[in-house]
Write an enzyme that holds these catalytic residues in place. Structure first.
Site, PDB file in Angstrom:
ATOM      1  N   SER A  76       0.823  -1.211   0.000  1.00 31.44           N
ATOM      2  CA  SER A  76       0.000   0.000   0.000  1.00 31.44           C
ATOM      3  C   SER A  76       0.855   1.257   0.000  1.00 31.44           C
ATOM      4  O   SER A  76       1.596   1.522   0.950  1.00 31.44           O
ATOM      5  CB  SER A  76      -0.929   0.005   1.223  1.00 31.44           C
ATOM      6  N   GLY A 105       7.305  -8.392   6.452  1.00 30.39           N
ATOM      7  CA  GLY A 105       8.732  -8.142   6.419  1.00 30.39           C
ATOM      8  C   GLY A 105       9.086  -6.717   6.793  1.00 30.39           C
ATOM      9  O   GLY A 105       8.348  -6.030   7.514  1.00 30.39           O
ATOM     10  N   THR A 129       8.658 -13.210   6.237  1.00 30.48           N
ATOM     11  CA  THR A 129       9.325 -12.884   4.978  1.00 30.48           C
ATOM     12  C   THR A 129      10.250 -14.018   4.589  1.00 30.48           C
ATOM     13  O   THR A 129      10.946 -14.578   5.443  1.00 30.48           O
ATOM     14  CB  THR A 129      10.139 -11.571   5.078  1.00 30.48           C
ATOM     15  N   ILE A 130      10.289 -14.345   3.299  1.00 26.08           N
ATOM     16  CA  ILE A 130      11.143 -15.449   2.855  1.00 26.08           C
ATOM     17  C   ILE A 130      12.614 -15.053   2.831  1.00 26.08           C
ATOM     18  O   ILE A 130      13.490 -15.914   2.759  1.00 26.08           O
ATOM     19  CB  ILE A 130      10.722 -15.962   1.464  1.00 26.08           C
ATOM     20  N   ASP A 131      12.911 -13.744   2.909  1.00 30.34           N
ATOM     21  CA  ASP A 131      14.299 -13.279   2.749  1.00 30.34           C
ATOM     22  C   ASP A 131      15.169 -13.495   3.979  1.00 30.34           C
ATOM     23  O   ASP A 131      16.397 -13.418   3.889  1.00 30.34           O
ATOM     24  CB  ASP A 131      14.318 -11.792   2.393  1.00 30.34           C
ATOM     25  N   LYS A 215      38.215 -30.616 -16.617  1.00 27.95           N
ATOM     26  CA  LYS A 215      37.888 -31.833 -17.348  1.00 27.95           C
ATOM     27  C   LYS A 215      36.874 -32.702 -16.623  1.00 27.95           C
ATOM     28  O   LYS A 215      36.033 -33.348 -17.231  1.00 27.95           O
ATOM     29  CB  LYS A 215      39.163 -32.636 -17.613  1.00 27.95           C
ATOM     30  N   ARG A 249      22.885 -21.593 -19.663  1.00 27.21           N
ATOM     31  CA  ARG A 249      21.437 -21.445 -19.539  1.00 27.21           C
ATOM     32  C   ARG A 249      21.103 -20.668 -18.262  1.00 27.21           C
ATOM     33  O   ARG A 249      21.891 -20.638 -17.318  1.00 27.21           O
ATOM     34  CB  ARG A 249      20.742 -22.807 -19.486  1.00 27.21           C
TER      35      ARG A 249
END
Length: 325
Positions: A76, A105, A129-131, A215, A249
């Site tokens: 917000s 968070g 919070t996932i952080d 290698k 990738r």
């Protein structure tokens, strides 16, 4: 100070697995201890708009295993203004809410602190919070689940990396904190992690390319904290230009990391801190975050939880370096 009879609970900011377990704990512990509990929908936005309803134990039945948040969540901009916080305060008064539990968070707890500073309202924060970037608690609600999700994804990516002898740059969340990237790299057996706390090692890419591709090891995984300037795409492009002989990738895990049923660790953490919030209110505590440190529930002033950088264990760099040879 008015006696607290009714407690409001909301979730704000990004969703995190375990938020429902925290809502359940606050609701049931609150009712058990004689309080009325009201659920506030859509975070601070819903608070300003009066999206509030009375909660019973039945409202939170069967949700401990669910990801996301039954209260919904939102960010917000209006609440960041004095006018927005005044609207929120008016709704709290209109709904006879004397204490507010905010699950979220850094930004969410900052909002709680500002509201408490401007108005006579008891605000208690839960670290959702996932952080894992809130100071004063060993872990935040959702962090463990997200770590496990990343690990499962990278395990699958490694199958392809090894089969095709490719270098994969895997981007994970944590724009301002590298806890997810560094620890998931160790858990996944990745060859490197690029994180905000160690910008001096950003050119560890060249070092990694020199020692990591040999290698016996033609496939590699590098975990990268998200960044608008130097995320996984940036490093993949560098390798393509500087080391064109390698097949590169990128996999950006994105919002895949946020969902899913919370782990036992996150359910227990959410339950303990939820009960701790009610205990803090009973004790007359105000404007604190409930954390768990060294397996003990602790009260952390909101100003400390949001303003201090959470210490990052630099020994983790050495662990990853030694194990990724």
């Amino acid at each position: 100070m008015a006696k607290i009879k009714t407690i409001g609970v909301l979730t704000s900011g990004g969703d995190a697995p375990g938020m429902n377990a925290a809502i359940r704990a606050v609701t049931r512990a609150g009712i058990y201890n004689g309080f009325h509990v009201k659920g506030i929908y859509r975070g601070y936005e819903g608070l300003m708009n009066g999206e509030i309803r009375e909660f019973t134990t039945e409202n939170v039945s069967g949700i401990i295993n669910q990801g996301g948040t039954i209260l919904k969540t939102a960010r917000s901009k209006d609440f960041a203004t004095p006018e927005g916080r005044e609207r929120a305060w008016q709704q709290l008064q209109a709904n006879d809410i004397q204490a507010l539990v905010v699950i979220g968070g850094n930004g969410s707890l900052t909002g709680a602190m500002e509201l408490a500073r401007e108005y006579d309202i008891c605000c208690i924060g839960l670290p959702g919070t996932i952080d894992n970037d809130l100071y004063g608690t060993d872990s935040t609600i959702g962090y463990d689940t997200t770590m496990n999700t990343i690990m499962e994804c990278v395990d699958r990516i490694r199958d392809t990396a090894q089969s095709h002898e490719r270098i994969f740059f895997v981007e994970v969340m944590g724009r301002d904190a590298g806890f997810l990237a560094q620890n998931s790299a160790i858990a996944c057996g990745a060859e490197a992690a690029i994180i905000p706390e160690d910008m001096s090692r950003v050119d560890q890419l060249a070092r990694f390319m020199e020692r990591g591709i040999r290698k016996s090891k033609k496939s590699c995984i590098v975990i990268v904290s998200e960044s608008p300037k130097c995320g996984a795409m940036y490093y993949a492009d560098r390798v393509k230009k500087e080391f064109p002989q390698f097949d590169v990738r990128v996999s950006i895990l994105g919002h895949l990391q946020r969902g899913g049923s919370p782990t036992a660790h996150d359910r227990i953490l959410a339950s303990r801190t939820g009960v701790g919030a009610i205990e803090a209110i009973i004790q007359g505590q105000r404007n604190i975050m409930i954390g768990v440190r060294n397996n003990e529930v602790v009260y952390v002033p909101l100003s400390e939880a949001i303003r201090q950088d959470k210490p990052f264990d630099k020994k983790l760099f050495k662990v990853l370096d030694e194990l990724s040879i």
